[in-house]
Design a protein around this motif. Sequence first.
Motif, PDB file in Angstrom:
ATOM      1  N   GLY A 254       0.800  -1.221   0.000  1.00  0.00           N
ATOM      2  CA  GLY A 254       0.000   0.000   0.000  1.00  0.00           C
ATOM      3  C   GLY A 254       0.832   1.270   0.000  1.00  0.00           C
ATOM      4  N   ALA A 255       2.159   1.112   0.080  1.00  0.00           N
ATOM      5  CA  ALA A 255       2.980   2.327   0.089  1.00  0.00           C
ATOM      6  C   ALA A 255       2.760   3.096  -1.200  1.00  0.00           C
ATOM      7  CB  ALA A 255       4.441   1.948   0.226  1.00  0.00           C
ATOM      8  N   ALA A 256       2.552   4.346  -1.057  1.00  0.00           N
ATOM      9  CA  ALA A 256       2.224   5.136  -2.241  1.00  0.00           C
ATOM     10  C   ALA A 256       3.485   5.674  -2.893  1.00  0.00           C
ATOM     11  CB  ALA A 256       1.298   6.262  -1.846  1.00  0.00           C
ATOM     12  N   GLY A 257       3.325   6.475  -3.848  1.00  0.00           N
ATOM     13  CA  GLY A 257       4.431   7.092  -4.582  1.00  0.00           C
ATOM     14  C   GLY A 257       3.921   7.323  -5.980  1.00  0.00           C
ATOM     15  N   PRO A 258       4.548   8.223  -6.696  1.00  0.00           N
ATOM     16  CA  PRO A 258       4.070   8.441  -8.058  1.00  0.00           C
ATOM     17  C   PRO A 258       4.229   7.168  -8.884  1.00  0.00           C
ATOM     18  CG  PRO A 258       6.102   9.674  -7.606  1.00  0.00           C
ATOM     19  CD  PRO A 258       5.713   8.994  -6.333  1.00  0.00           C
ATOM     20  N   ALA A 259       3.225   6.866  -9.680  1.00  0.00           N
ATOM     21  CA  ALA A 259       3.266   5.609 -10.447  1.00  0.00           C
ATOM     22  C   ALA A 259       4.238   5.733 -11.615  1.00  0.00           C
ATOM     23  CB  ALA A 259       1.879   5.278 -10.946  1.00  0.00           C
ATOM     24  N   CYS A 260       4.925   4.648 -11.906  1.00  0.00           N
ATOM     25  CA  CYS A 260       5.827   4.601 -13.060  1.00  0.00           C
ATOM     26  C   CYS A 260       4.964   4.634 -14.319  1.00  0.00           C
ATOM     27  CB  CYS A 260       6.661   3.325 -12.999  1.00  0.00           C
ATOM     28  SG  CYS A 260       7.496   2.944 -14.553  1.00  0.00           S
ATOM     29  N   THR A 261       5.399   5.401 -15.288  1.00  0.00           N
ATOM     30  CA  THR A 261       4.585   5.518 -16.502  1.00  0.00           C
ATOM     31  C   THR A 261       4.634   4.250 -17.342  1.00  0.00           C
ATOM     32  OG1 THR A 261       6.471   6.548 -17.542  1.00  0.00           O
ATOM     33  CG2 THR A 261       4.734   8.035 -16.739  1.00  0.00           C
ATOM     34  N   THR A 262       5.657   3.425 -17.133  1.00  0.00           N
ATOM     35  CA  THR A 262       5.749   2.192 -17.916  1.00  0.00           C
ATOM     36  C   THR A 262       5.005   1.049 -17.257  1.00  0.00           C
ATOM     37  OG1 THR A 262       7.882   2.862 -18.760  1.00  0.00           O
ATOM     38  CG2 THR A 262       7.351   0.544 -18.956  1.00  0.00           C
TER      39      THR A 262
ATOM     40  N   ASN B 239       8.182   2.818  -5.384  1.00  0.00           N
ATOM     41  CA  ASN B 239       8.973   1.911  -4.549  1.00  0.00           C
ATOM     42  C   ASN B 239       8.817   0.443  -4.954  1.00  0.00           C
ATOM     43  OD1 ASN B 239       6.408   1.429  -3.625  1.00  0.00           O
ATOM     44  ND2 ASN B 239       7.002   1.297  -1.465  1.00  0.00           N
ATOM     45  N   GLN B 240       7.972   0.198  -5.934  1.00  0.00           N
ATOM     46  CA  GLN B 240       7.823  -1.186  -6.385  1.00  0.00           C
ATOM     47  C   GLN B 240       8.287  -1.391  -7.828  1.00  0.00           C
ATOM     48  OE1 GLN B 240       3.845  -2.659  -5.570  1.00  0.00           O
ATOM     49  NE2 GLN B 240       3.859  -1.503  -3.643  1.00  0.00           N
ATOM     50  N   CYS B 241       8.491  -0.279  -8.503  1.00  0.00           N
ATOM     51  CA  CYS B 241       8.845  -0.360  -9.918  1.00  0.00           C
ATOM     52  C   CYS B 241      10.270  -0.900 -10.081  1.00  0.00           C
ATOM     53  CB  CYS B 241       8.742   1.048 -10.514  1.00  0.00           C
ATOM     54  SG  CYS B 241       9.692   1.278 -11.996  1.00  0.00           S
ATOM     55  N   LEU B 242      10.456  -1.756 -11.078  1.00  0.00           N
ATOM     56  CA  LEU B 242      11.789  -2.318 -11.348  1.00  0.00           C
ATOM     57  C   LEU B 242      12.334  -1.832 -12.688  1.00  0.00           C
ATOM     58  CD1 LEU B 242      11.150  -6.021 -10.265  1.00  0.00           C
ATOM     59  CD2 LEU B 242      12.439  -4.294  -9.013  1.00  0.00           C
ATOM     60  N   CYS B 243      11.636  -0.886 -13.298  1.00  0.00           N
ATOM     61  CA  CYS B 243      12.023  -0.461 -14.645  1.00  0.00           C
ATOM     62  C   CYS B 243      13.382   0.243 -14.636  1.00  0.00           C
ATOM     63  CB  CYS B 243      10.988   0.501 -15.222  1.00  0.00           C
ATOM     64  SG  CYS B 243       9.430  -0.296 -15.565  1.00  0.00           S
ATOM     65  N   ARG B 244      14.084   0.032 -15.722  1.00  0.00           N
ATOM     66  CA  ARG B 244      15.361   0.708 -15.953  1.00  0.00           C
ATOM     67  C   ARG B 244      15.123   2.224 -15.999  1.00  0.00           C
ATOM     68  NH1 ARG B 244      20.105  -1.036 -19.136  1.00  0.00           N
ATOM     69  NH2 ARG B 244      19.268  -3.105 -18.855  1.00  0.00           N
ATOM     70  N   ASP B 245      16.043   2.963 -15.414  1.00  0.00           N
ATOM     71  CA  ASP B 245      15.946   4.413 -15.407  1.00  0.00           C
ATOM     72  C   ASP B 245      16.465   4.937 -16.743  1.00  0.00           C
ATOM     73  OD1 ASP B 245      16.081   7.078 -15.060  1.00  0.00           O
ATOM     74  OD2 ASP B 245      17.257   7.025 -13.208  1.00  0.00           O
ATOM     75  N   GLU B 246      15.558   5.488 -17.525  1.00  0.00           N
ATOM     76  CA  GLU B 246      15.961   5.879 -18.883  1.00  0.00           C
ATOM     77  C   GLU B 246      16.922   7.058 -18.895  1.00  0.00           C
ATOM     78  OE1 GLU B 246      12.563   4.729 -22.037  1.00  0.00           O
ATOM     79  OE2 GLU B 246      11.965   6.065 -20.413  1.00  0.00           O
TER      80      GLU B 246
END
Length: 467
Positions: free
Chosen positions: A396-404, A410-417
């Motif tokens: 449930g921890a929030a944070g701005p959602a990754c666009t991909t 805090n849950q996104c694993l996407c490469r930092d472009e």
Amino acid sequence: QSANSKEDVEKYQIKELLHKLPRLDKIFEVHRKIGEGTFSSVYLGSLRQHATLPDSEKRWFAIKHLVPTAHPARIEHELRCLQDMGGKHHVIGVELCLRNLDTIVFIMPYIPHKKFSEYVGEMDAGELRQYMRALLTALRHVHSFGVIHRDVKPSNFLYDRDNRRYLLVDFGLAQRLCPAPEEPPALPALPAPPPAHSNGLRKRTREEEDASAAKRVALDLSTGRPVATAAAPREPPPGGPFVPASPTVPASPAVPASPAVPASPAAHAGRARCACSGVGGVCGACLARAPPRAPRAGTQGFRPPEVLLKYPQQTTAVDVWAAGVVLASALTARYPFFRAGDDVAALAELADLLGTAPLQRAAEALGRRVVTSAARRGLCLRKLAARLRGPAPAPGAAGPACTTCRLPENQCLCRDEMKKADEFSPARSVAGFPDAAFALAARLLEPDPRARISAHDALQHPFLAAD
Ligand code: ADP
Ligand code: MG
């Protein structure tokens, strides 16, 4: 019961080996089997003359019994590698070779070691640095002879953790570098394909095959021309899951095909996907082409893009990629790191990890095209290591959602472009490893073999050069 019968089988195998090779029995006590691969069984031995000494004072040997069906040229080449390169820079040497008819053993120094899976998650940054330094030192040494090992993986890089000793073993698939063509062919033109079984060397004539068959019984292993191996692809190791823990479905790369180099019919696993055809068909140019052939000896999960894409002019960069897979395994504490069962699935895993665009760019540089059903941004090895080694993110921890991937930050694993994969911050560490370790992994796992770092240069990399 099954443990007993396994022991019985091993005892029988040892008895049979000693019976076939009486000289081995004369010099050595053979204690037990310590390894088994596609092409050999390996036993622990000690000198008969040391029989009365306590174990701690005995000299121990690994006795590698080559399968009798192995081609003499293959065995000869493996022995030649051990003789020429072995005994230094963490590369296994050979003490003795015994042969009687088709029974051949190499006797090599023994190094106690555990399975990689037992310590992959335990190595800290200092230990991993030393381990990778040793592996790349061994590779630099092998590569300086113009040889590709072709089967770099933890079970061929033995690590005695207690004494911090390392040995690169198993030159059964090693291959001499083919000299680069003087005029690099224009991309569309594929060089004359070597026969699939010859690992890049010219096909032997019928006469030579006959001569070699005749030589088989009388082969003197201490002399003779080194010949590259007739390499068979090895089976993938039994494995656990590929771990990218990707929130996305793996990309499904379609056939490697380029408009100028249409993919072979064989490559058109799904004909409907042919890049140069209408839906449901393959164009005549595609059908007329011979399938591209290139060496693919090695182990699934450690094959680089150029092998998966059947690029014929493979180089020592093949081994460097495999070292990158080992590093990625250690950073994320996952082994095996890749677990695809075939080349197309393996390309899909690479697309997932590296991103589709970098893989496609590398493929294009090799005259291939990778077509995928969906674009992938790639995964960040740092985030992956932090996630797999650290606590799960608070639900449930929030944070701005990754666009991909649309997951919270805090849950996104996407490469930092915005960040180049090989950049690092000297002060930062991730999951207990300096940022430089991840930067080195990115250089070793560079999809384009020509841009991939060499073993020599990797040893100068800040992660390995640091104290
Ligand atoms: P294969 O070609 O069959 O894979 P390897 O040379 O890789 O043969 O040996 C198979 C296994 O035997 C290794 O993974 C290792 O566990 C064991 N082994 C090989 N050489 C040694 C050695 N010098 N010391 C200790 N164990 C060894
Ligand atoms: Mg092996």
